[in-house]
Design a protein around this motif. Structure first.
Motif, PDB file in Angstrom:
ATOM      1  N   THR A   1       0.722  -1.135  -0.010  1.00 54.86           N
ATOM      2  CA  THR A   1      -0.185  -0.173   0.149  1.00 54.86           C
ATOM      3  C   THR A   1       0.716   1.127  -0.049  1.00 54.86           C
ATOM      4  N   MET A   2       0.364   2.489  -0.838  1.00 56.12           N
ATOM      5  CA  MET A   2       1.033   3.498  -0.794  1.00 56.12           C
ATOM      6  C   MET A   2       0.137   4.716  -0.606  1.00 56.12           C
ATOM      7  N   ILE A   3       0.221   5.883   0.192  1.00 53.39           N
ATOM      8  CA  ILE A   3      -0.459   6.712   0.253  1.00 53.39           C
ATOM      9  C   ILE A   3       0.650   8.018  -0.281  1.00 53.39           C
ATOM     10  N   ALA A   4       0.107   8.827  -1.325  1.00 51.00           N
ATOM     11  CA  ALA A   4       0.911   9.680  -1.774  1.00 51.00           C
ATOM     12  C   ALA A   4       0.130  10.489  -2.999  1.00 51.00           C
TER      13      ALA A   4
ATOM     14  N   PHE B   1       5.658   2.851  -7.487  1.00 53.03           N
ATOM     15  CA  PHE B   1       5.094   1.682  -6.950  1.00 53.03           C
ATOM     16  C   PHE B   1       4.411   0.811  -7.973  1.00 53.03           C
ATOM     17  N   ARG B   2       3.710   1.649  -8.969  1.00 55.21           N
ATOM     18  CA  ARG B   2       3.094   0.737 -10.058  1.00 55.21           C
ATOM     19  C   ARG B   2       4.106   0.055 -10.932  1.00 55.21           C
ATOM     20  N   ALA B   3       5.257   0.422 -11.036  1.00 53.50           N
ATOM     21  CA  ALA B   3       6.253  -0.227 -11.954  1.00 53.50           C
ATOM     22  C   ALA B   3       6.696  -1.394 -10.945  1.00 53.50           C
ATOM     23  N   GLN B   4       6.670  -1.508  -9.700  1.00 55.14           N
ATOM     24  CA  GLN B   4       6.941  -2.565  -9.103  1.00 55.14           C
ATOM     25  C   GLN B   4       6.024  -3.660  -9.018  1.00 55.14           C
ATOM     26  N   HIS B   5       4.607  -3.069  -8.718  1.00 57.37           N
ATOM     27  CA  HIS B   5       3.545  -4.103  -8.480  1.00 57.37           C
ATOM     28  C   HIS B   5       2.731  -4.420  -9.782  1.00 57.37           C
ATOM     29  N   GLY B   6       2.850  -3.674 -10.865  1.00 61.04           N
ATOM     30  CA  GLY B   6       1.965  -3.834 -11.995  1.00 61.04           C
ATOM     31  C   GLY B   6       0.692  -3.344 -11.883  1.00 61.04           C
ATOM     32  N   THR B   7      -0.364  -4.115 -12.001  1.00 59.24           N
ATOM     33  CA  THR B   7      -1.737  -3.868 -11.799  1.00 59.24           C
ATOM     34  C   THR B   7      -1.967  -3.171 -10.452  1.00 59.24           C
ATOM     35  N   VAL B   8      -2.452  -1.854 -10.369  1.00 62.95           N
ATOM     36  CA  VAL B   8      -2.901  -1.531  -9.099  1.00 62.95           C
ATOM     37  C   VAL B   8      -4.196  -0.918  -8.907  1.00 62.95           C
ATOM     38  N   ILE B   9      -4.809  -0.510  -7.734  1.00 63.62           N
ATOM     39  CA  ILE B   9      -5.994  -0.014  -7.350  1.00 63.62           C
ATOM     40  C   ILE B   9      -5.683   1.508  -6.982  1.00 63.62           C
ATOM     41  N   ILE B  10      -6.353   2.442  -7.569  1.00 64.60           N
ATOM     42  CA  ILE B  10      -6.192   3.900  -6.898  1.00 64.60           C
ATOM     43  C   ILE B  10      -7.653   4.224  -6.557  1.00 64.60           C
ATOM     44  N   LYS B  11      -7.681   4.781  -5.332  1.00 67.56           N
ATOM     45  CA  LYS B  11      -8.890   5.261  -4.818  1.00 67.56           C
ATOM     46  C   LYS B  11      -8.652   6.580  -3.909  1.00 67.56           C
ATOM     47  N   PRO B  12      -9.651   7.402  -3.721  1.00 68.17           N
ATOM     48  CA  PRO B  12      -9.725   8.440  -3.025  1.00 68.17           C
ATOM     49  C   PRO B  12      -9.412   7.952  -1.346  1.00 68.17           C
ATOM     50  N   LEU B  13      -8.727   8.711  -0.795  1.00 70.29           N
ATOM     51  CA  LEU B  13      -8.578   8.310   0.444  1.00 70.29           C
ATOM     52  C   LEU B  13      -9.506   8.506   1.650  1.00 70.29           C
ATOM     53  N   TYR B  14     -10.513   9.060   1.325  1.00 70.67           N
ATOM     54  CA  TYR B  14     -11.819   9.501   2.212  1.00 70.67           C
ATOM     55  C   TYR B  14     -12.946   9.431   1.446  1.00 70.67           C
ATOM     56  N   GLY B  15     -13.132   8.472   0.578  1.00 71.34           N
ATOM     57  CA  GLY B  15     -14.313   8.061  -0.406  1.00 71.34           C
ATOM     58  C   GLY B  15     -15.175   6.843   0.592  1.00 71.34           C
ATOM     59  N   ASN B  16     -16.226   6.614  -0.141  1.00 74.81           N
ATOM     60  CA  ASN B  16     -17.123   5.486   0.599  1.00 74.81           C
ATOM     61  C   ASN B  16     -17.684   4.754  -0.524  1.00 74.81           C
ATOM     62  N   GLY B  17     -18.206   3.664  -0.056  1.00 77.16           N
ATOM     63  CA  GLY B  17     -19.305   3.116  -1.236  1.00 77.16           C
ATOM     64  C   GLY B  17     -18.723   2.448  -2.361  1.00 77.16           C
ATOM     65  N   GLY B  18     -17.379   2.357  -2.798  1.00 82.07           N
ATOM     66  CA  GLY B  18     -16.814   1.982  -3.921  1.00 82.07           C
ATOM     67  C   GLY B  18     -16.560   3.134  -4.972  1.00 82.07           C
TER      68      GLY B  18
ATOM     69  N   SER C   1      -9.113  17.584  -5.759  1.00 77.24           N
ATOM     70  CA  SER C   1      -8.827  17.483  -4.291  1.00 77.24           C
ATOM     71  C   SER C   1      -7.206  17.875  -3.948  1.00 77.24           C
ATOM     72  N   ARG C   2      -6.874  18.252  -2.742  1.00 74.55           N
ATOM     73  CA  ARG C   2      -5.740  18.343  -2.521  1.00 74.55           C
ATOM     74  C   ARG C   2      -5.126  17.417  -1.773  1.00 74.55           C
ATOM     75  N   GLU C   3      -6.176  16.182  -1.566  1.00 75.05           N
ATOM     76  CA  GLU C   3      -5.597  15.103  -0.894  1.00 75.05           C
ATOM     77  C   GLU C   3      -4.693  14.211  -1.562  1.00 75.05           C
ATOM     78  N   PRO C   4      -3.755  13.328  -0.859  1.00 74.55           N
ATOM     79  CA  PRO C   4      -3.417  12.147  -1.584  1.00 74.55           C
ATOM     80  C   PRO C   4      -4.192  11.249  -1.982  1.00 74.55           C
ATOM     81  N   VAL C   5      -3.760  10.193  -2.712  1.00 74.63           N
ATOM     82  CA  VAL C   5      -4.555   8.999  -2.728  1.00 74.63           C
ATOM     83  C   VAL C   5      -3.989   7.881  -2.408  1.00 74.63           C
ATOM     84  N   MET C   6      -4.634   6.648  -2.049  1.00 72.74           N
ATOM     85  CA  MET C   6      -4.319   5.380  -1.921  1.00 72.74           C
ATOM     86  C   MET C   6      -4.001   4.428  -3.138  1.00 72.74           C
TER      87      MET C   6
END
Length: 320
Positions: free
Chosen positions: A143-146, A155-172, A196-201
């Protein structure tokens, strides 16, 4: 603080008349409380008031019944003092976990020592659902938060397929699966950062999500049980808000061990009802704000999580 019979409960929530009673956890909690003799109130976070040391709300006394289309009746809204007029407040409004949500938690925190608030707002405020699992990184997928694109690139180069999501989202909402060759990757990050000014997960993709994402309920630190949420064909997200289907499942020894490791921390922080999400033995989220799944758990396992929640609250009231 001592238990009273009947006790008085205020639900801070989205309007009760809008809920779907066949799947709504807050309705199940209200119905169970009423069956135990409780007096019920309902109000929204916009009705919460701090005035010269008092935390109050313009609340509607209500009664509920398990009848679709006629599940709630209200008396006229009136001003109640949450320190004097109720014994329990359930903080059950849906996210987003924004400054309005955080402010409501700060106000309810001022009831400590007079009224029991579930889940404890101090720790709900301090344990965002994608942040608190970082204390248990050994249980999580990589996991990365950045907000730094070069770090996310690596991170993506290391792990290939990734999931990117908002840090404070909900319900998918706002969750994207990005492959190692996805041409939308840079544009997607630009869109996130413009909104948003927030990082992503960012997390390494777990292919086994196609077989389901387990929702496991923990009540006052104790494992209650779990069920599976299976995504629609061609979909990565398994949240029931976006079409995932609930199915029975057997918890693995790893699932149970995760719940048992988290339980003492959650109980110590006053988290009565918690839903954790586990994919292929990896913890992805710890849901404290308004976790769901009570109806599904009862349907698949017979475990009445609403009753267990009130048993736990009554113990806490009795203990003062």
């Amino acid at each position: 603080m001592t238990a009273t019979t009947p006790y008085r409960v205020a639900f801070q929530m989205d309007p009760m008349e809008t809920v779907q009673i066949g799947g709504d956890t807050t309705f199940a909690l209200a119905l169970e409380a009423q069956e135990r003799g409780a007096t019920l109130f309902e109000y929204g976070p916009q009705h919460l008031i701090y005035d010269q040391g008092r935390v109050m709300a313009h609340a509607r006394p209500m009664r509920v019944q398990a009848k679709v289309g006629d599940h709630v009746t209200f008396e006229p809204r009136r001003l109640i003092n949450l320190a004097d007029d109720v014994d329990v407040v359930w903080m059950r409004q849906d996210p987003p976990f924004d400054m309005a949500y955080i402010t409501a938690a700060h106000l309810l925190e001022r009831l400590k020592g007079t009224t029991l608030v579930a889940n404890d707002p101090e720790w709900v405020r301090s344990c965002p659902e994608k942040i608190v699992p970082l204390d248990y990184a050994h249980l999580m997928p990589p996991t990365m938060i950045a907000r730094d694109k070069s770090a996310i690139d690596a991170f993506r180069a290391q792990h290939g397929t990734v999931i990117i999501k908002p840090l404070y989202g909900n319900g998918g909402a706002g969750i994207f699966k990005i492959t190692s060759t996805d041409s939308n990757y840079s544009s997607l990050l630009e869109t996130f950062f413009a909104m948003s000014r927030e990082p992503v997960m960012v997390q390494a993709f777990i292919p086994e999500v196609s077989a389901g994402d387990k929702r496991i309920l923990i009540i006052d630190g104790e494992l209650a049980g779990g069920f599976n949420r299976v995504p629609q064909k061609g979909e990565t997200r398994s949240n029931m808000h976006v079409g995932g289907s609930a199915q029975p499942v057997d918890l693995t020894p790893t699932d149970i061990a995760i719940a048992e490791e988290l339980g003492p921390m959650l109980r110590a922080r006053g988290q009565i009802l918690v839903g954790i999400d586990v994919i292929a033995g990896k913890l992805t989220e710890i849901n404290l704000t308004s976790p769901t799944g009570v109806h599904e758990l009862k349907r698949f396992t017979g475990v009445d999580a609403a009753a267990l929640c009130w048993d736990a609250i009554e113990r806490r009231l009795a203990d003062g």
